[in-house]
Design an enzyme around this catalytic site. Structure first.
Site, PDB file in Angstrom:
ATOM      1  N   LEU A 127       8.742 -34.035   7.161  1.00 55.72           N
ATOM      2  CA  LEU A 127       7.680 -34.719   7.909  1.00 55.72           C
ATOM      3  C   LEU A 127       6.672 -33.718   8.437  1.00 55.72           C
ATOM      4  O   LEU A 127       5.470 -33.985   8.473  1.00 55.72           O
ATOM      5  CB  LEU A 127       8.286 -35.479   9.096  1.00 55.72           C
ATOM      6  N   SER A 129       6.167 -29.186   9.251  1.00 51.29           N
ATOM      7  CA  SER A 129       6.701 -27.842   9.101  1.00 51.29           C
ATOM      8  C   SER A 129       5.946 -26.923  10.049  1.00 51.29           C
ATOM      9  O   SER A 129       4.726 -26.784   9.944  1.00 51.29           O
ATOM     10  CB  SER A 129       6.541 -27.364   7.655  1.00 51.29           C
ATOM     11  N   SER A 131       6.209 -23.201  12.799  1.00 53.04           N
ATOM     12  CA  SER A 131       6.463 -21.767  12.674  1.00 53.04           C
ATOM     13  C   SER A 131       7.945 -21.412  12.749  1.00 53.04           C
ATOM     14  O   SER A 131       8.393 -20.479  12.090  1.00 53.04           O
ATOM     15  CB  SER A 131       5.695 -21.025  13.769  1.00 53.04           C
ATOM     16  N   ILE A 132       8.699 -22.155  13.545  1.00 51.41           N
ATOM     17  CA  ILE A 132      10.112 -21.835  13.749  1.00 51.41           C
ATOM     18  C   ILE A 132      11.027 -22.717  12.908  1.00 51.41           C
ATOM     19  O   ILE A 132      12.066 -22.274  12.424  1.00 51.41           O
ATOM     20  CB  ILE A 132      10.487 -21.992  15.244  1.00 51.41           C
ATOM     21  N   ALA A 133      10.663 -23.967  12.733  1.00 47.98           N
ATOM     22  CA  ALA A 133      11.555 -24.924  12.073  1.00 47.98           C
ATOM     23  C   ALA A 133      10.732 -25.951  11.308  1.00 47.98           C
ATOM     24  O   ALA A 133       9.499 -25.985  11.407  1.00 47.98           O
ATOM     25  CB  ALA A 133      12.425 -25.622  13.118  1.00 47.98           C
ATOM     26  N   VAL A 135      10.979 -30.322   9.970  1.00 45.66           N
ATOM     27  CA  VAL A 135      11.562 -31.594  10.391  1.00 45.66           C
ATOM     28  C   VAL A 135      11.665 -32.545   9.203  1.00 45.66           C
ATOM     29  O   VAL A 135      10.707 -32.692   8.426  1.00 45.66           O
ATOM     30  CB  VAL A 135      10.693 -32.228  11.506  1.00 45.66           C
ATOM     31  N   ASP A 287       4.805 -25.812  25.776  1.00 47.75           N
ATOM     32  CA  ASP A 287       4.274 -25.672  24.416  1.00 47.75           C
ATOM     33  C   ASP A 287       3.510 -26.941  24.046  1.00 47.75           C
ATOM     34  O   ASP A 287       3.745 -27.554  23.001  1.00 47.75           O
ATOM     35  CB  ASP A 287       5.424 -25.420  23.431  1.00 47.75           C
TER      36      ASP A 287
END
Length: 534
Positions: A127, A129, A131-133, A135, A287
């Site tokens: 769904l 994308s 910087s860290i992960a 989904v 954030d």
């Protein structure tokens, strides 16, 4: 490793021609010499616009740099529109990693052979994308019910790259302290250390889940903010499963206007949510870039935010909150003398600072911004002037406030985007005044006394022994003299404290008359004790 990473960063910037962003006539001679010495590293993307090159460079360098670009994307008053638009893609459209790898990571984390043991459906295409992960959407079989969920999974082998970048930042910070005259005031080592902590915390999705649960509880039943439910039983350090939401991205103003969203109320609620998290809860989502904020499709005339990605949160202690609130209120009232004095009292500027000069400097920076809508205020210009003022008066950077400052920038960026006519000061001032009144007013004192009653109830049986031991330690002549000026206030103070505690206990046990009478006597005894100390 750090030297290798430094070479990679330099090569990436030069490969994308980012050195060309700074005009040649503004580059120092040593900068030109350094660039000429790396003649084999040329711009390989001359066909692309500057904004695209900057986005691709940051994306190539990884999470630390991507997050920097995310913050810049909210500062449309500081960047040209084309660059701001490109950097906005970093919020949730970073290049995804392989979906089969994502599925394997989820299965490994949950210790299952097949992902369909828990999830009746799993969408391989991500769904979003970041910087860290990234989904993935799924359907969870939970308590004999099918739940629409999203699965967030950490990128593989990302920690090594993050540690390399942070190591370089720490070394650079130490160089700044030793070489630059302003190094001590800017406190770069402490700032990098704070940033390192928050970034590494973001790699632990169990921590993010706990943060989301806390924020959801704080805003339960709220008309302003909704936090999706977290399914902790199916979450691990590198995998997080939570309720899927179907809101409108806050950056999609066209869709918000098309459904008739009350944009003025939405912008005001953004300010309300920020100040509520900071001053009521001391726990705020740090954030809040547009990629993490949505707006509910229900009740567009009474709009509600939906917050996701709670990996980074900030907290403030009681003293910092009080000083911040008093500073904000003083700013709103244009009481620059109070602002200057508060900075001295808090230790943010040296104690020998001339308050009158500091007051005048603050007035010069801040006075022009009042009575203007947000669209007409250049906060970037104001921040530059405030930085120059800080440098002049040796104001130290406060590392514990870095997250708060970043969040405030995000909130301002959202407010500018949603409703440029928003009067930020008028919206925030009543909230802060109410908060300060709650903290220092009579009701606040009563609440603190009530909160401490269990402690005093526990210590009550020990009070006679403590009084006896204190008197026993005093010289015999001090106790024997009935008019001793030191003994009487002490005894009266102890008596008043005892009466106050008993009054509180009486109130708890539903004895309002006795409680009121004892409270009045306690106040009278306190006044008597205070007079005898004079």
């Amino acid at each position: 490793m750090s030297l290798l990473r430094l070479h990679q960063i330099t090569k990436t910037f030069l490969d994308y021609g980012l050195d060309e962003i700074v005009p040649s006539h503004k580059q120092p001679w040593y900068g030109k010499l350094a660039r000429a010495s790396l003649f084999w590293m040329r711009n390989k993307h001359k066909d692309k616009p500057v904004g695209t090159r900057l986005r691709l460079a940051l994306q190539t360098l990884g999470p630390v740099w991507i997050k920097f670009g995310q913050m810049l994307s909210t500062r449309r008053d500081l960047l040209p529109p084309d660059i701001a638009e490109e950097l906005a893609f970093l919020q949730d459209q970073v290049q995804p990693f392989d979906s089969e790898m994502a599925q394997q990571l989820i299965e490994r984390a949950l210790e299952i052979e097949d992902i369909h043991e828990y999830f009746v459906e799993f969408e391989s295409a991500p769904l979003a994308s970041a910087s860290i992960a990234q989904v993935h959407a799924a359907k969870l079989q939970h308590n004999d019910d099918i739940k629409d969920v999203v699965i967030k999974v950490i990128r593989p082998d990302i920690e090594k790259q993050i540690h390399a970048d942070l190591s370089l930042m720490e070394r650079f910070a130490k160089v700044v302290v030793n070489l630059l005259s302003e190094g001590k005031r800017l406190r770069p080592v402490e700032v990098v250390r704070e940033y390192k902590k928050t970034l590494l915390d973001e790699l632990d999705l169990m921590r993010e889940g706990a943060n989301a649960i806390q924020l959801r509880r704080n805003f339960e039943g709220s008309d302003s903010l909704y936090i999706p439910e977290v399914y902790s039983d199916y979450s691990r350090k590198n995998v997080l499963v939570m309720e899927r939401i179907y809101g409108i991205p806050v950056s999609d103003t066209e869709a918000l206007l098309a459904q008739g969203t009350n944009m003025k109320l939405l912008a005001e609620r953004g300010v309300e949510v920020f100040f509520t998290q900071v001053f009521r809860d001391s726990f705020f989502h740090a954030d809040m870039h547009p990629g993490n904020i949505f707006v509910s499709r229900e009740n567009p005339h009474n709009p509600k935010y939906i917050g996701i990605d709670c990996g980074i949160v900030g907290t403030l202690n009681r003293e910092d909150k009080r000083y911040l609130a008093e500073n904000f209120i003083a700013f709103f009232n244009r009481d620059y003398r109070q602002v200057a004095q508060l900075h001295v009292d808090s230790g943010w500027v040296p104690a020998d600072t001339c308050v009158e000069e500091f007051e005048f400097a603050i007035r010069t920076v801040c006075e022009p911004i009042f009575n203007k809508p947000l669209a007409e205020i250049s906060f970037g210009h104001v921040l530059v002037n405030l930085f120059n003022t800080a440098r002049r008066f040796n104001m130290e950077v406060q590392p514990q406030l870095v997250l708060l400052q970043k969040t405030l920038l995000y909130v301002e960026g959202l407010g500018r985007q949603l409703y440029p006519q928003l009067d930020l000061w008028k919206t925030a001032k009543p909230f802060l005044e109410h908060w300060v009144q709650e903290q220092v007013g009579p009701l606040a004192v009563a609440k603190k006394l009530y909160a401490n009653l269990p402690f005093w109830a526990e210590k009550m049986p020990e009070l006679p022994d403590l009084i006896y031991q204190n008197l026993k330690r005093r010289p015999p002549q001090a106790v024997s003299q009935p008019n001793n000026t030191a003994t009487k206030p002490l005894l009266l103070g102890l008596a008043a404290s005892s009466l106050a505690i008993v009054s509180g206990l009486s109130f708890i046990f539903d004895k309002p008359v006795a409680s009121s009478l004892l409270a009045i006597i306690a106040v009278l005894v306190f006044i008597t004790a205070w007079r005898k100390t004079g």
